[in-house]
Design a protein around this motif. Structure first.
Motif, PDB file in Angstrom:
ATOM      1  N   ASN A   1      -3.625  -7.910  14.928  1.00  0.00           N
ATOM      2  CA  ASN A   1      -4.555  -7.023  13.414  1.00  0.00           C
ATOM      3  C   ASN A   1      -3.285  -6.223  12.754  1.00  0.00           C
ATOM      4  O   ASN A   1      -2.202  -5.701  13.026  1.00  0.00           O
ATOM      5  N   GLY A   2      -3.786  -6.053  11.583  1.00  0.00           N
ATOM      6  CA  GLY A   2      -2.563  -5.686  10.479  1.00  0.00           C
ATOM      7  C   GLY A   2      -1.442  -6.218  10.174  1.00  0.00           C
ATOM      8  O   GLY A   2      -0.339  -6.063   8.932  1.00  0.00           O
ATOM      9  N   ALA A   3      -1.790  -8.405  10.030  1.00  0.00           N
ATOM     10  CA  ALA A   3      -0.493  -9.114  10.128  1.00  0.00           C
ATOM     11  C   ALA A   3      -0.853  -9.630   8.312  1.00  0.00           C
ATOM     12  O   ALA A   3       0.191  -9.793   8.025  1.00  0.00           O
ATOM     13  N   GLY A   4      -2.016  -9.035   7.780  1.00  0.00           N
ATOM     14  CA  GLY A   4      -2.290  -9.144   6.480  1.00  0.00           C
ATOM     15  C   GLY A   4      -3.043  -9.740   6.049  1.00  0.00           C
ATOM     16  O   GLY A   4      -3.158 -10.870   5.130  1.00  0.00           O
ATOM     17  N   LYS A   5      -4.069 -10.998   6.698  1.00  0.00           N
ATOM     18  CA  LYS A   5      -4.423 -12.043   6.837  1.00  0.00           C
ATOM     19  C   LYS A   5      -5.536 -11.178   5.520  1.00  0.00           C
ATOM     20  O   LYS A   5      -6.761 -11.803   4.617  1.00  0.00           O
ATOM     21  N   SER A   6      -6.797  -9.852   6.565  1.00  0.00           N
ATOM     22  CA  SER A   6      -7.672  -9.688   5.325  1.00  0.00           C
ATOM     23  C   SER A   6      -6.845  -9.335   3.855  1.00  0.00           C
ATOM     24  O   SER A   6      -7.681  -8.847   2.660  1.00  0.00           O
ATOM     25  N   THR A   7      -6.343  -8.598   3.802  1.00  0.00           N
ATOM     26  CA  THR A   7      -4.798  -8.665   2.260  1.00  0.00           C
ATOM     27  C   THR A   7      -5.184  -8.908   1.435  1.00  0.00           C
ATOM     28  O   THR A   7      -5.222  -9.914   0.583  1.00  0.00           O
TER      29      THR A   7
ATOM     30  N   TYR B   1       0.878  -1.007   0.252  1.00  0.00           N
ATOM     31  CA  TYR B   1       0.307  -0.108   0.037  1.00  0.00           C
ATOM     32  C   TYR B   1       0.841   1.389   0.173  1.00  0.00           C
ATOM     33  O   TYR B   1       2.043   0.990  -0.109  1.00  0.00           O
TER      34      TYR B   1
ATOM     35  N   HIS C   1      -9.441 -14.671  14.986  1.00  0.00           N
ATOM     36  CA  HIS C   1      -8.480 -14.764  15.698  1.00  0.00           C
ATOM     37  C   HIS C   1      -8.571 -15.895  16.579  1.00  0.00           C
ATOM     38  O   HIS C   1      -8.366 -15.432  17.928  1.00  0.00           O
TER      39      HIS C   1
HETATM   40  N1  LIG Z   1      -6.224   0.415   2.047  1.00  0.00           N
HETATM   41  C1  LIG Z   1      -5.189   0.437   2.751  1.00  0.00           C
HETATM   42  N2  LIG Z   1      -4.126   1.396   2.320  1.00  0.00           N
HETATM   43  C2  LIG Z   1      -3.174   1.996   3.248  1.00  0.00           C
HETATM   44  N3  LIG Z   1      -2.729   0.995   4.358  1.00  0.00           N
HETATM   45  C3  LIG Z   1      -3.660  -0.095   4.014  1.00  0.00           C
HETATM   46  C4  LIG Z   1      -4.656  -0.638   3.856  1.00  0.00           C
HETATM   47  N4  LIG Z   1      -5.443  -2.039   3.882  1.00  0.00           N
HETATM   48  C5  LIG Z   1      -4.634  -2.118   4.730  1.00  0.00           C
HETATM   49  N5  LIG Z   1      -3.435  -1.867   4.944  1.00  0.00           N
HETATM   50  C6  LIG Z   1      -2.317  -1.772   6.183  1.00  0.00           C
HETATM   51  O1  LIG Z   1      -1.910  -3.027   5.723  1.00  0.00           O
HETATM   52  C7  LIG Z   1      -1.010  -3.288   6.472  1.00  0.00           C
HETATM   53  C8  LIG Z   1      -2.357  -5.462   6.897  1.00  0.00           C
HETATM   54  O2  LIG Z   1      -3.881  -4.980   7.239  1.00  0.00           O
HETATM   55  P1  LIG Z   1      -4.536  -6.581   7.148  1.00  0.00           P
HETATM   56  O3  LIG Z   1      -6.440  -5.710   7.232  1.00  0.00           O
HETATM   57  O4  LIG Z   1      -4.652  -7.210   5.709  1.00  0.00           O
HETATM   58  O5  LIG Z   1      -4.263  -7.347   8.441  1.00  0.00           O
HETATM   59  P2  LIG Z   1      -5.139  -7.931   9.201  1.00  0.00           P
HETATM   60  O6  LIG Z   1      -4.513  -9.186   9.032  1.00  0.00           O
HETATM   61  O7  LIG Z   1      -6.510  -8.828   8.519  1.00  0.00           O
HETATM   62  O8  LIG Z   1      -5.778  -6.718  10.871  1.00  0.00           O
HETATM   63  P3  LIG Z   1      -6.896  -7.187  11.548  1.00  0.00           P
HETATM   64  O9  LIG Z   1      -6.788  -8.575  12.542  1.00  0.00           O
HETATM   65  O10 LIG Z   1      -7.282  -6.227  12.301  1.00  0.00           O
HETATM   66  O11 LIG Z   1      -8.694  -7.338  10.507  1.00  0.00           O
HETATM   67  C9  LIG Z   1      -1.801  -3.106   7.477  1.00  0.00           C
HETATM   68  O12 LIG Z   1      -1.187  -2.182   8.392  1.00  0.00           O
HETATM   69  C10 LIG Z   1      -2.964  -2.022   7.216  1.00  0.00           C
HETATM   70  O13 LIG Z   1      -2.660  -1.049   8.243  1.00  0.00           O
END
Ligand SMILES: Nc1ncnc2c1ncn2[C@@H]1O[C@H](COP(=O)(O)OP(=O)(O)OP(=O)(O)O)[C@@H](O)[C@H]1O
Length: 235
Positions: free
Chosen positions: A39-45, A14, A192
């Motif tokens: 949170n923020g590990a990259g799962k949703s990405t 990003y 989680h």
């Molecule tokens: N659209 C975006 N623009 C900038 N940074 C982003 C964007 N989406 C996610 N991030 C960042 O990328 C990283 C991974 O985010 P992601 O949502 O994949 O984490 P996650 O493991 O799903 O977290 P959670 O458990 O909180 O859902 C985080 O640091 C987040 O802040």
């Protein structure tokens, strides 16, 4: 073998954040792969890349052998996505939502077939004709599963699906996943909930700062060992 989900050196940058650092992952038919991580590990990405909601910076996500970025429409036929809050039309009933979403996916069902999908997914009979706006979160999840089954999705992508569900609803959800995996569906689930991951998953992967740092078959660990493993990586 054709994996239903595969990531090859998948990276997502990003603006100022490297969210995924070269993910390699293969998920076979019938597998339930649980992604754990802070949170923020990259799962949703990861899930959003498989859905084609976002584009990779480099590397490739494959669904049923197809490159997601090159086949954005085709891959949607194979996928069902169940986020924490399943998006349905609130003014329509569960039955009407299922009819609508399955027809969008190219399937026309009779009312009794639609009712079967809903009751098989565990939606109480009294609810099927009620507006979805009046449903609990667990009931919306069940409609989401019914839609996935009715569109013959080969892959389920789940983002925190049991968060906020009561233990009974959460348990019913796990049973549904087991049933679908028994039929060859592949499941990728970000969660989680370590206990649920141990109970429902065939493998768990631990993500930290955009990397998959450990992958284990759940059968080889008890819930306490999994929790300890997770915590060790979080230091
Ligand atoms: N659209 C975006 N623009 C900038 N940074 C982003 C964007 N989406 C996610 N991030 C960042 O990328 C990283 C991974 O985010 P992601 O949502 O994949 O984490 P996650 O493991 O799903 O977290 P959670 O458990 O909180 O859902 C985080 O640091 C987040 O802040």
């Amino acid at each position: 073998m054709t994996y239903l989900l595969e990531a090859r050196e998948l990276r997502k940058q990003y603006a100022d954040k490297l969210a995924l650092r070269g993910l390699n992952l293969q998920i076979a038919p019938g597998e339930i792969f649980c992604l754990l991580g802070q949170n923020g590990a990259g799962k949703s990405t990861t899930i959003n890349l498989f859905l084609g909601f976002i584009q990779p910076t480099s590397g490739t996500a494959f669904v049923n052998g197809l490159d997601v970025a090159a086949n954005p429409l085709e891959i949607k036929k194979h996928l069902a996505y169940i986020p924490e809050n399943v998006l349905l039309y609130p003014h329509l009933s569960g039955l009407e939502n299922l009819a609508l979403f399955s027809s969008l996916a190219g399937f026309k069902y009779s009312e009794s077939e639609l009712l079967n999908y809903l009751t098989d997914a565990g939606l109480p009979a009294e609810a099927v004709r009620r507006r979805v706006g009046t449903y609990s979160k667990g009931m919306r999840q069940k409609v989401g599963i019914a839609i996935a089954v009715a569109k013959h999705a080969k892959v389920l992508l789940l983002d925190e699906p049991t968060s906020g569900l009561d233990p009974k609803a959460s348990n019913e959800f796990s049973e549904l996943l087991h049933r679908l995996s028994g039929q060859g569906t592949a499941v990728l689930m970000a969660t989680h909930d370590i206990f649920r991951a141990k109970e429902v998953g065939t493998r768990v992967g631990i993500m930290r700062e955009g990397e998959l740092v450990d992958v284990r078959p759940t059968a080889a660990l008890n819930a306490q060992e999994l929790e300890q493993l997770y915590l060790n990586y979080m230091h």
